[in-house]
Design a protein around this motif. Structure first.
Motif, PDB file in Angstrom:
ATOM      1  N   ALA A   1       0.711  -1.031   0.063  1.00 19.94           N
ATOM      2  CA  ALA A   1      -0.014   0.015  -0.001  1.00 19.94           C
ATOM      3  C   ALA A   1       0.794   1.145   0.101  1.00 19.94           C
ATOM      4  O   ALA A   1       0.611   2.100  -0.630  1.00 19.94           O
ATOM      5  N   ARG A   2       1.857   1.076   0.864  1.00 19.80           N
ATOM      6  CA  ARG A   2       2.856   2.425   0.778  1.00 19.80           C
ATOM      7  C   ARG A   2       3.538   2.641  -0.582  1.00 19.80           C
ATOM      8  O   ARG A   2       3.392   3.747  -0.884  1.00 19.80           O
ATOM      9  N   ASP A   3       3.796   1.813  -1.163  1.00 13.87           N
ATOM     10  CA  ASP A   3       4.480   2.129  -2.770  1.00 13.87           C
ATOM     11  C   ASP A   3       3.232   2.454  -3.507  1.00 13.87           C
ATOM     12  O   ASP A   3       3.554   3.500  -4.432  1.00 13.87           O
ATOM     13  N   LEU A   4       2.199   2.247  -3.403  1.00 12.55           N
ATOM     14  CA  LEU A   4       1.121   2.346  -4.323  1.00 12.55           C
ATOM     15  C   LEU A   4       0.723   3.978  -3.991  1.00 12.55           C
ATOM     16  O   LEU A   4       0.551   4.780  -4.888  1.00 12.55           O
ATOM     17  N   TYR A   5       0.941   4.163  -2.658  1.00 15.59           N
ATOM     18  CA  TYR A   5       0.497   5.607  -2.277  1.00 15.59           C
ATOM     19  C   TYR A   5       1.558   6.649  -2.818  1.00 15.59           C
ATOM     20  O   TYR A   5       0.911   7.691  -3.462  1.00 15.59           O
ATOM     21  N   HIS A   6       2.701   6.247  -2.745  1.00 10.39           N
ATOM     22  CA  HIS A   6       3.607   7.105  -3.347  1.00 10.39           C
ATOM     23  C   HIS A   6       3.667   7.284  -4.842  1.00 10.39           C
ATOM     24  O   HIS A   6       3.743   8.292  -5.340  1.00 10.39           O
ATOM     25  N   ALA A   7       3.485   6.354  -5.445  1.00 11.94           N
ATOM     26  CA  ALA A   7       3.201   6.165  -6.897  1.00 11.94           C
ATOM     27  C   ALA A   7       2.006   7.203  -7.402  1.00 11.94           C
ATOM     28  O   ALA A   7       2.229   8.014  -8.239  1.00 11.94           O
ATOM     29  N   ALA A   8       0.991   7.012  -6.742  1.00 16.96           N
ATOM     30  CA  ALA A   8      -0.232   7.932  -6.869  1.00 16.96           C
ATOM     31  C   ALA A   8       0.286   9.228  -6.821  1.00 16.96           C
ATOM     32  O   ALA A   8      -0.006  10.359  -7.607  1.00 16.96           O
ATOM     33  N   GLU A   9       0.951   9.532  -5.675  1.00 17.24           N
ATOM     34  CA  GLU A   9       1.133  11.097  -5.475  1.00 17.24           C
ATOM     35  C   GLU A   9       2.156  11.580  -6.825  1.00 17.24           C
ATOM     36  O   GLU A   9       1.887  12.702  -7.155  1.00 17.24           O
TER      37      GLU A   9
ATOM     38  N   MET B   1      -6.053   7.866   0.040  1.00 15.93           N
ATOM     39  CA  MET B   1      -5.462   7.851  -1.299  1.00 15.93           C
ATOM     40  C   MET B   1      -6.182   8.879  -1.776  1.00 15.93           C
ATOM     41  O   MET B   1      -5.687   9.170  -3.017  1.00 15.93           O
ATOM     42  N   ASP B   2      -7.109   9.364  -1.707  1.00 14.07           N
ATOM     43  CA  ASP B   2      -8.028  10.547  -2.576  1.00 14.07           C
ATOM     44  C   ASP B   2      -7.147  11.822  -2.737  1.00 14.07           C
ATOM     45  O   ASP B   2      -6.912  12.194  -3.510  1.00 14.07           O
ATOM     46  N   GLU B   3      -6.474  12.020  -1.350  1.00 11.53           N
ATOM     47  CA  GLU B   3      -5.609  13.258  -1.526  1.00 11.53           C
ATOM     48  C   GLU B   3      -4.343  12.831  -2.537  1.00 11.53           C
ATOM     49  O   GLU B   3      -4.005  13.646  -3.358  1.00 11.53           O
ATOM     50  N   ALA B   4      -3.801  11.590  -2.196  1.00  9.97           N
ATOM     51  CA  ALA B   4      -2.573  11.086  -3.125  1.00  9.97           C
ATOM     52  C   ALA B   4      -2.988  11.396  -4.495  1.00  9.97           C
ATOM     53  O   ALA B   4      -2.160  11.655  -5.256  1.00  9.97           O
ATOM     54  N   MET B   5      -4.043  10.966  -4.766  1.00  8.20           N
ATOM     55  CA  MET B   5      -4.546  11.235  -6.230  1.00  8.20           C
ATOM     56  C   MET B   5      -5.094  12.483  -6.544  1.00  8.20           C
ATOM     57  O   MET B   5      -5.389  12.699  -7.880  1.00  8.20           O
ATOM     58  N   GLY B   6      -5.283  13.353  -5.709  1.00 10.22           N
ATOM     59  CA  GLY B   6      -5.764  14.706  -5.956  1.00 10.22           C
ATOM     60  C   GLY B   6      -7.259  14.681  -6.177  1.00 10.22           C
ATOM     61  O   GLY B   6      -7.570  15.504  -7.355  1.00 10.22           O
ATOM     62  N   MET B   7      -8.170  14.013  -5.588  1.00  9.69           N
ATOM     63  CA  MET B   7      -9.296  13.789  -5.903  1.00  9.69           C
ATOM     64  C   MET B   7     -10.418  14.498  -4.880  1.00  9.69           C
ATOM     65  O   MET B   7      -9.818  14.383  -3.589  1.00  9.69           O
TER      66      MET B   7
END
Lengths: 491, 187
Positions: free
Chosen positions: B22-30, B51-57
């Motif tokens: 989950a951590r790697d996915l989160y940073h990739a999303a950012e 994750m919504d913030e990390a994706m900018g939603m």
């Protein structure tokens, strides 16, 4: 895990800001300190460091493996019981409601007792799925699926009684909000009609809530399936779920809203059921304490039923003890103790008001309850609901599964007696002695009631065979590695 | 060696990569968000906190839609109760009035129908907003994607994105630490 750590509430699950600040301060000295602090602050919800893969494989394997022998043996008992229930209902419909023991003056007898009994059991499922969700009690994740299923099946059993006790079942459509055959509309101010709306809404919303929770887990089973038929069936049921965050964000919102809707709903359902009694002017029923007292009793009886079925389920599937831990059982026992004590308070308050209120009919009704011809039911209720659960003050009784299972049978029985006491003792003594009479169940009453347990258990067995009985995605989400900042000293 | 899934003749749906936690996915999303992509998504076995913030939603609109559903339920109950009781079939029961003053006895049904229609709106609104139910999707052509409901994490950048080019997206996902980078075709 030290017992002191268990007492710390799980509200600290998402590392709160103060803890982050703390870890920043200590991280420069030594990493280890933060790990130890973490272990103290939040005991793991899942034991033995189970991985996400393990959770998927184990929970799915219950559905995927060959049908175990115990399942067939259990079904061999419960299916005939279900058939007995159905044949009793067929007999009742074909002969008339007189095959039950209901008669003047006890017109609401076992049927309404059993209705209130079953509908009350459902309440624990909704409490676990909705109220504990809103209050961020993360431990609920491993028991909510099975508890919600229990809710649905209990409501199915409950629904039989009001539908059938009307006598001419083919006229049950008179309850629907359309003008009946004589052009007469329903009385929307009647608690009986409120009940129709409350119970049908409760069932519908519970189904929606349950199914919504199932979608991601059905997708897990779909993705693991090997046979084409299974893949198709679970694939259709999973609705094409892909687990993208653009789906999760709406999904989580929907789940939160459903929890928010179900919370007042569950409180309203048993309140409305209690209005059936409380809005009448019958001594023993006409009391304002009924709604909260019924709701507390429903949660009390419901948790007892959750433990009654979850303890054997976990005994059969032993690795589930890593998910449904002794800590869960301990917490549920505490809820039983709390709600049982609320119920006990309500019983005493009823007695007090009967004396203090000075209404001779009310006083006579309660005197009759405790010392009249149904004294045995009254004292059975008192013992089962008020005295027996007090054993849960002791940690020993909350943490030894055999003891827990034995003790929760008392609330199960006691809550049935409670409804019987409320209904039968009040109705059997009308205002004038000429209208007094006793209720005696017939063999049809007894076989129908016993049969509903068969129906309930059969539905539950079908559920654990074909659907994941633990909410996999939610359990994965409470693992430490599900935190997107897991293992990061600085954030 | 170029990995691809689905029918190679069919148009490209997008490029996907696998992550292990989950951590790697989160940073990739950012980083994908900061690179300015618009048509992309991250896939995980469970909803990831933040994750919504990390994706900018922004927040999901569902809450507002459900409010309208609840209002519909409430108004349905008002019509259903006052219609027959006050107009179609006025009937005095237990001395209760049939006009506006009878409203306390109407509360339970108003409440129940508000809840009922809100719940339907929440579930079906969520499904419609998610484009569900559907029987198939290009991502299901990729065999590894089956692990998304178990314990693996994925990112997919769709070909419909204005900044999409297969070559550069593959390199970009690789630079984020994605593995098994695969071009997904339709059927």
């Amino acid at each position: 895990m030290a017992s002191a750590a268990m007492e710390i509430p799980h509200s600290t699950f998402h590392i709160p800001h103060f803890f982050q600040a703390m870890s920043e301060a200590t991280a420069t000295i030594e990493e280890k300190v933060t790990d130890e602090e973490k272990a103290v602050v939040r005991p793991p919800l899942v034991l033995n460091k189970r991985t996400m893969g393990w959770i998927s494989s184990y929970i799915s394997s219950i559905v995927e493996d060959k049908t175990p022998r115990w399942w067939w043996v259990s079904m061999g008992v419960t299916v005939p019981m279900t058939l007995m229930c159905l044949s009793m209902l067929a007999y009742l419909i074909s002969t008339g409601v007189g095959v039950w023991g209901n008669n003047h003056p006890v017109g609401w007898a076992w049927d309404i007792t059993n209705f209130v009994f079953w509908i009350g059991i459902g309440h624990a499922g909704t409490l676990i799925s909705a109220i504990l969700f809103l209050t961020r009690q993360k431990w609920r994740t491993s028991i909510n699926r099975a508890a919600e299923a229990m809710t649905l099946f209990a409501v199915v059993c409950a629904g039989i009684y009001p539908a059938l006790h009307v006598g001419r079942v083919w006229m049950a459509w008179f309850l629907a909000p359309v003008p009946n055959a004589n052009g007469i509309w329903q009385n929307f101010r009647s608690p009986l009609l409120w009940d129709v709306f409350a119970v049908s809404t409760y069932f519908t919303v519970s189904v929606l809530f349950w199914y919504t929770g199932l979608i991601p887990d059905l997708a897990t089973i779909r993705d693991r399936c090997t046979s084409k038929i299974k893949k198709f069936v679970y694939g259709v049921m999973a609705l094409g779920w892909r687990g993208g965050n653009r789906q999760w964000r709406h999904y989580e919102k929907a789940y939160l809203i459903l929890a928010g809707l179900s919370t007042p709903l569950v409180l309203s359902v048993h309140s409305v059921v209690s209005f059936d009694f409380a809005t009448s002017v019958i001594p023993g029923w006409h009391t304002t304490i009924f709604p909260p007292y019924f709701v507390a009793g429903a949660i009390f009886g419901g948790f007892a039923m959750v433990l009654t079925i979850m303890i054997p389920a976990c005994a059969i599937y032993k690795p589930l003890h890593d998910l449904v831990t002794i800590n869960h059982v301990d917490k549920m026992c505490k809820i039983i103790l709390l709600t049982g004590s609320i119920v006990g308070y309500a019983y005493l308050m009823e007695l007090f008001i009967a004396w203090y209120g000075g209404n001779p009919y009310e006083r006579a009704a309660f005197w009759y309850r405790a010392f009249g011809s149904y004294w045995w039911a009254y004292w059975a209720m008192m013992f089962c609901n008020v005295v027996a659960p007090q054993l849960f003050w002791f940690k020993f009784f909350r943490t030894h599964l055999v003891w827990v299972w034995i003790i929760v049978q008392f609330p199960n029985m006691g809550m049935w007696f409670e409804r019987f006491v409320i209904i039968a003792t009040t109705l059997s003594r009308d205002f004038a002695p000429s209208a007094w009479g006793m209720f005696h169940p017939t063999w049809v009453d007894i076989c129908t009631f016993v049969g509903t347990f068969g129906l309930f258990t059969t539905l539950f067995l079908i559920f654990i065979r074909f659907l994941p009985m633990i909410c996999m995605f939610e359990v994965k989400a409470v693992l430490p590695e599900a935190d997107p900042h897991h293992g990061e000293a600085h954030h | 060696m170029k990995n691809s899934a689905g029918n190679p003749e069919a148009p490209v749906f997008g490029v996907a990569a696998e992550f292990q936690c989950a951590r790697d996915l989160y940073h990739a999303a950012e980083k994908i968000r900061d690179a300015g992509f618009r048509r992309w998504d991250v896939f995980s076995p469970f909803p990831i906190h933040g994750m919504d913030e990390a994706m900018g939603m922004k927040r999901s609109l569902l809450g507002k839609i459900v409010f309208l559903g609840g209002l519909t339920g409430f108004l349905t109950a008002v019509t259903l109760e006052f219609g027959p009781t006050s107009f179609l079939y006025p009937l005095i029961v237990a001395g209760k009035p049939t006009n506006l003053f009878t409203v306390p006895a109407f509360f339970p049904i108003m409440f129940e129908l508000t809840i009922l229609i809100s719940a339907f709106t929440a579930v079906f609104g969520m499904l419609i907003m998610n484009g569900l139910p559907r029987l198939n999707h290009a991502l299901f052509n990729w065999d590894r994607f089956k692990k998304v409901t178990e314990d693996k994490f994925f990112v997919a950048i769709e070909a419909g994105d204005p900044k999409f080019s297969e070559r550069s997206v593959r390199d970009f996902l690789e630079s984020l630490g994605g593995t098994n980078i695969t071009t997904i075709h339709g059927d």
